[in-house]
Structures are given as structure tokens and as C-alpha cells.
Design a protein around this motif. Structure first.
Motif, PDB file in Angstrom:
ATOM      1  N   PHE A  89      67.545   3.324  41.869  1.00 61.20           N
ATOM      2  CA  PHE A  89      66.987   2.299  40.993  1.00 61.20           C
ATOM      3  C   PHE A  89      66.012   2.919  39.984  1.00 61.20           C
ATOM      4  CE2 PHE A  89      63.706  -0.880  40.022  1.00 61.20           C
ATOM      5  CZ  PHE A  89      64.510  -1.876  39.456  1.00 61.20           C
ATOM      6  N   ALA A  90      65.128   3.799  40.460  1.00 58.68           N
ATOM      7  CA  ALA A  90      64.145   4.437  39.568  1.00 58.68           C
ATOM      8  C   ALA A  90      64.836   5.298  38.513  1.00 58.68           C
ATOM      9  CB  ALA A  90      63.170   5.281  40.386  1.00 58.68           C
ATOM     10  N   ALA A  91      65.852   6.044  38.917  1.00 60.73           N
ATOM     11  CA  ALA A  91      66.572   6.897  37.960  1.00 60.73           C
ATOM     12  C   ALA A  91      67.257   6.051  36.901  1.00 60.73           C
ATOM     13  CB  ALA A  91      67.597   7.762  38.700  1.00 60.73           C
ATOM     14  N   GLN A  92      67.913   4.980  37.328  1.00 60.06           N
ATOM     15  CA  GLN A  92      68.599   4.136  36.358  1.00 60.06           C
ATOM     16  C   GLN A  92      67.607   3.407  35.454  1.00 60.06           C
ATOM     17  OE1 GLN A  92      71.502   1.727  38.410  1.00 60.06           O
ATOM     18  NE2 GLN A  92      72.981   3.388  38.358  1.00 60.06           N
ATOM     19  N   LEU A  97      65.217   2.587  30.153  1.00 61.11           N
ATOM     20  CA  LEU A  97      64.039   2.590  29.278  1.00 61.11           C
ATOM     21  C   LEU A  97      64.207   3.589  28.141  1.00 61.11           C
ATOM     22  CD1 LEU A  97      61.183   1.585  28.671  1.00 61.11           C
ATOM     23  CD2 LEU A  97      60.330   3.365  30.201  1.00 61.11           C
ATOM     24  N   PHE A  98      64.698   4.787  28.458  1.00 56.53           N
ATOM     25  CA  PHE A  98      64.920   5.804  27.444  1.00 56.53           C
ATOM     26  C   PHE A  98      65.873   5.306  26.366  1.00 56.53           C
ATOM     27  CE2 PHE A  98      67.684   9.306  25.975  1.00 56.53           C
ATOM     28  CZ  PHE A  98      66.748  10.054  25.276  1.00 56.53           C
ATOM     29  N   ILE A 100      66.731   2.171  25.669  1.00 55.86           N
ATOM     30  CA  ILE A 100      66.169   1.031  24.934  1.00 55.86           C
ATOM     31  C   ILE A 100      65.247   1.540  23.836  1.00 55.86           C
ATOM     32  CG2 ILE A 100      64.543  -0.901  25.130  1.00 55.86           C
ATOM     33  CD1 ILE A 100      65.882  -1.506  27.867  1.00 55.86           C
ATOM     34  N   LEU A 101      64.407   2.526  24.158  1.00 57.06           N
ATOM     35  CA  LEU A 101      63.523   3.115  23.140  1.00 57.06           C
ATOM     36  C   LEU A 101      64.332   3.815  22.048  1.00 57.06           C
ATOM     37  CD1 LEU A 101      60.691   4.547  25.412  1.00 57.06           C
ATOM     38  CD2 LEU A 101      60.576   2.530  23.922  1.00 57.06           C
ATOM     39  N   LEU A 102      65.362   4.538  22.454  1.00 58.95           N
ATOM     40  CA  LEU A 102      66.232   5.215  21.491  1.00 58.95           C
ATOM     41  C   LEU A 102      66.921   4.209  20.578  1.00 58.95           C
ATOM     42  CD1 LEU A 102      67.370   8.031  20.677  1.00 58.95           C
ATOM     43  CD2 LEU A 102      69.250   7.561  22.243  1.00 58.95           C
ATOM     44  N   LEU A 103      67.395   3.128  21.156  1.00 59.91           N
ATOM     45  CA  LEU A 103      68.058   2.080  20.393  1.00 59.91           C
ATOM     46  C   LEU A 103      67.086   1.411  19.420  1.00 59.91           C
ATOM     47  CD1 LEU A 103      70.884   0.859  20.258  1.00 59.91           C
ATOM     48  CD2 LEU A 103      70.166  -0.802  21.964  1.00 59.91           C
ATOM     49  N   GLY A 104      65.876   1.129  19.901  1.00 64.69           N
ATOM     50  CA  GLY A 104      64.860   0.544  19.027  1.00 64.69           C
ATOM     51  C   GLY A 104      64.506   1.466  17.874  1.00 64.69           C
ATOM     52  N   PHE A 123      74.530   1.535  16.432  1.00 60.73           N
ATOM     53  CA  PHE A 123      74.169   0.724  17.593  1.00 60.73           C
ATOM     54  C   PHE A 123      75.211   0.883  18.693  1.00 60.73           C
ATOM     55  CE2 PHE A 123      74.209  -3.198  20.046  1.00 60.73           C
ATOM     56  CZ  PHE A 123      72.865  -3.395  20.319  1.00 60.73           C
ATOM     57  N   LEU A 124      76.486   0.769  18.325  1.00 61.06           N
ATOM     58  CA  LEU A 124      77.561   0.914  19.308  1.00 61.06           C
ATOM     59  C   LEU A 124      77.628   2.331  19.880  1.00 61.06           C
ATOM     60  CD1 LEU A 124      80.368  -1.235  17.651  1.00 61.06           C
ATOM     61  CD2 LEU A 124      78.965  -1.818  19.636  1.00 61.06           C
ATOM     62  N   ALA A 125      77.329   3.330  19.058  1.00 63.43           N
ATOM     63  CA  ALA A 125      77.325   4.716  19.553  1.00 63.43           C
ATOM     64  C   ALA A 125      76.235   4.903  20.613  1.00 63.43           C
ATOM     65  CB  ALA A 125      77.126   5.685  18.398  1.00 63.43           C
ATOM     66  N   VAL A 126      75.039   4.373  20.354  1.00 59.41           N
ATOM     67  CA  VAL A 126      73.952   4.504  21.334  1.00 59.41           C
ATOM     68  C   VAL A 126      74.303   3.769  22.624  1.00 59.41           C
ATOM     69  CG1 VAL A 126      71.529   3.969  21.812  1.00 59.41           C
ATOM     70  CG2 VAL A 126      72.163   4.894  19.596  1.00 59.41           C
TER      71      VAL A 126
END
Length: 152
Positions: A89-92, A97-98, A100-104, A123-126
Motif C-alpha cells: 500500500f505504501a509503495a503504491q 503521489l509522484f 499526480i504531482l507529475l501530471l499536475g 496527459f494520456l502519456a503520463v
């Protein structure tokens, strides 16, 4: 000796390894047969985009923030399912989070006009990279739990 062979269940292990081999060899088959066909159909310019995406995908699988290594090692070493579930769970969550930040960051840069390709494509690539990376961590977990057929 025969008791050891029965305990190892050689037939089931052989079938599991066959499924795992088939799953892993799929990417090799794509590389040998499908990519040259793509190159002919798409032309050099468009195929360059596909090759770039595949290269980024391979890079992101290598640097998945160490999640597949930690999850695989922890699941293989621990028989406590609660600890293993927490590690997974922690790894996923770290990967989510990584990405989501990259997408933002991508959306902000795209809307600011810094990037030259369409917002939807990036967006689709990320999202694609995100899915492949999380799948890789899950596959490492299945391998650590000796569920070879399912991982394959």
C-alpha cells in the motif's frame, strides 16, 4: 529424494514458469515483429514518437522510486500478510503521489504554453506511464509471493 520432489511440486512449478516465460517473452516478440511493422506503417517521424514513449516507459520502469525492489523483497521475506499489505500500500501510494504531482506539473506547463505538444496527448502519456509503473510493482509482488502463473 522423491519426497522432496513431491514437496516442490515440479509439475505445478514448471507450468507456472511456462506462464511467466510466455508473459515475459511477449515484449520481446513485440520488439522483434511489431515495431518494424509500426515503422513501415507510421513513417520515421511518427514512429519516432512511439520510440520515445517506449524509451521513457523503459526508463520509468527502472526508476520506479525503488517500489518494486522494496515490495518484492518485503513480500518474499515476511510471512506476516499485514506487514506485506502495508508495504504494498505504501509503495503504491508513493507512486500515485509522484504521478499526480507529475501530471499536475505537466498540465501547468502545458497551459502556460511551455510545452509544444497537445495537452490531451501528454496527459494520456503520463497516465500510461503511471499504469505501467504500478503494474510493474504489482508484478514484483506476485513474483515474491510465488504466484508465477498470475504474474506471467
Amino acid at each position: 529424494m522423491s519426497g522432496l520432489l513431491r514437496k516442490l511440486n515440479i509439475k505445478a512449478l514448471g507450468l507456472d514458469l511456462l506462464f511467466l516465460y510466455a508473459g515475459k517473452s511477449g515484449s520481446v516478440i513485440v520488439g522483434i515483429f511489431v515495431l518494424p511493422l509500426y515503422q513501415k506503417i507510421m513513417g520515421p517521424s511518427n514512429f519516432g514518437v512511439v520510440a520515445l514513449l517506449l524509451s521513457i516507459q523503459a526508463f520509468l520502469l527502472m526508476v520506479d522510486l525503488g517500489a518494486s525492489t522494496v515490495v518484492g523483497r518485503n513480500l518474499a521475506a515476511n510471512s506476516d500478510r499485514l506487514i506485506s499489505a502495508r508495504t504494498m500500500f505504501a509503495a503504491q501510494m508513493n507512486l500515485h503521489l509522484f504521478y499526480i504531482l507529475l501530471l499536475g506539473g505537466f498540465v501547468v506547463l502545458s497551459l502556460a504554453g511551455v510545452l509544444s505538444f497537445p495537452l490531451v496527448d501528454g496527459f494520456l502519456a503520463v497516465v500510461f506511464f503511471w499504469a505501467v509503473t504500478v503494474q510493474n510493482v504489482s508484478q514484483s509482488a506476485l513474483l515474491a509471493m510465488r504466484k508465477y502463473a498470475l504474474a506471467g
